[in-house]
Design an enzyme around this catalytic site. Structure first.
Site, PDB file in Angstrom:
ATOM      1  N   HIS A 298       0.839  -1.196   0.000  1.00  0.00           N
ATOM      2  CA  HIS A 298       0.000   0.000   0.000  1.00  0.00           C
ATOM      3  C   HIS A 298       0.874   1.247   0.000  1.00  0.00           C
ATOM      4  CE1 HIS A 298      -3.861  -1.972   1.822  1.00  0.00           C
ATOM      5  NE2 HIS A 298      -3.353  -2.675   0.811  1.00  0.00           N
TER       6      HIS A 298
ATOM      7  N   GLU B   6       0.886   3.793   1.927  1.00  0.00           N
ATOM      8  CA  GLU B   6       1.400   4.135   3.258  1.00  0.00           C
ATOM      9  C   GLU B   6       2.604   3.285   3.632  1.00  0.00           C
ATOM     10  OE1 GLU B   6      -3.207   4.290   3.722  1.00  0.00           O
ATOM     11  OE2 GLU B   6      -1.748   3.271   2.448  1.00  0.00           O
TER      12      GLU B   6
ATOM     13  N   CYS C 230      -6.119   1.755   5.925  1.00  0.00           N
ATOM     14  CA  CYS C 230      -6.766   0.508   6.342  1.00  0.00           C
ATOM     15  C   CYS C 230      -6.179   0.090   7.694  1.00  0.00           C
ATOM     16  CB  CYS C 230      -6.529  -0.579   5.290  1.00  0.00           C
ATOM     17  SG  CYS C 230      -4.815  -1.158   5.221  1.00  0.00           S
TER      18      CYS C 230
ATOM     19  N   CYS D 155      -2.321  -0.685   7.540  1.00  0.00           N
ATOM     20  CA  CYS D 155      -1.485   0.518   7.499  1.00  0.00           C
ATOM     21  C   CYS D 155      -1.560   1.279   8.819  1.00  0.00           C
ATOM     22  CB  CYS D 155      -1.897   1.406   6.332  1.00  0.00           C
ATOM     23  SG  CYS D 155      -1.550   0.638   4.730  1.00  0.00           S
TER      24      CYS D 155
END
Length: 147
Positions: free
Chosen positions: A56, A58, A86, A89
């Protein structure tokens, strides 16, 4: 003196990263990490390219920022991300002890708030910065996928 380095200024930089993800046919989430008004890390989703569910925006940014700083803690740093993190993260952000998270659009289905995930108690959160622009990019992406 006018401060040019606002949350909106940095969120526009995160949106540029999201556009890069969009162009790569990745879910268009972009992130940057800033310390002392300096961008030290950039990232966007790479889950398809890397065949890695953890890739992701992040996570990419956290790793890059930790490498830049030479340590695992991101105290004094701010994450700007186009979509609410999410729970995965958010967990990584918890352990990084990041000082501030600024996000654009909320994720009512998979966001850390809906999932009940906690951030570090000292982490400040600002939401809704350029939310319409971030949400529009996601809507464009998924409408293109549904054609």
């Amino acid at each position: 003196m006018i401060n040019l380095f606002t949350d909106e200024y940095f969120m526009k930089k995160a949106l540029q990263e999201a556009e890069i993800a969009f162009d790569k046919d990745e879910i268009p989430v972009g992130a940057i990490i800033v310390i002392d008004n300096k961008i030290i890390a950039r990232g966007h989703n790479l889950t398809e390219l890397l065949n890695d569910v953890t890739a992701h925006a992040e996570m990419q940014s956290i790793t890059a920022a930790a490498n830049y700083l030479g340590g695992k803690y991101l105290i004094g740093c701010t994450l700007y991300v186009t979509l609410e993190p999410c729970q995965m993260c958010a967990g990584a952000l918890y352990w990084s002890q990041i000082s501030k998270i600024v996000y654009g659009a909320t994720d009512d289905n998979r966001g850390y708030v809906k999932m009940g995930t906690q951030l570090h108690p000292k982490t400040k959160v600002v939401s809704g910065i350029l939310a319409a622009e971030a949400a529009n990019l996601m809507q464009r992406f998924f409408s293109k996928k549904r054609k």
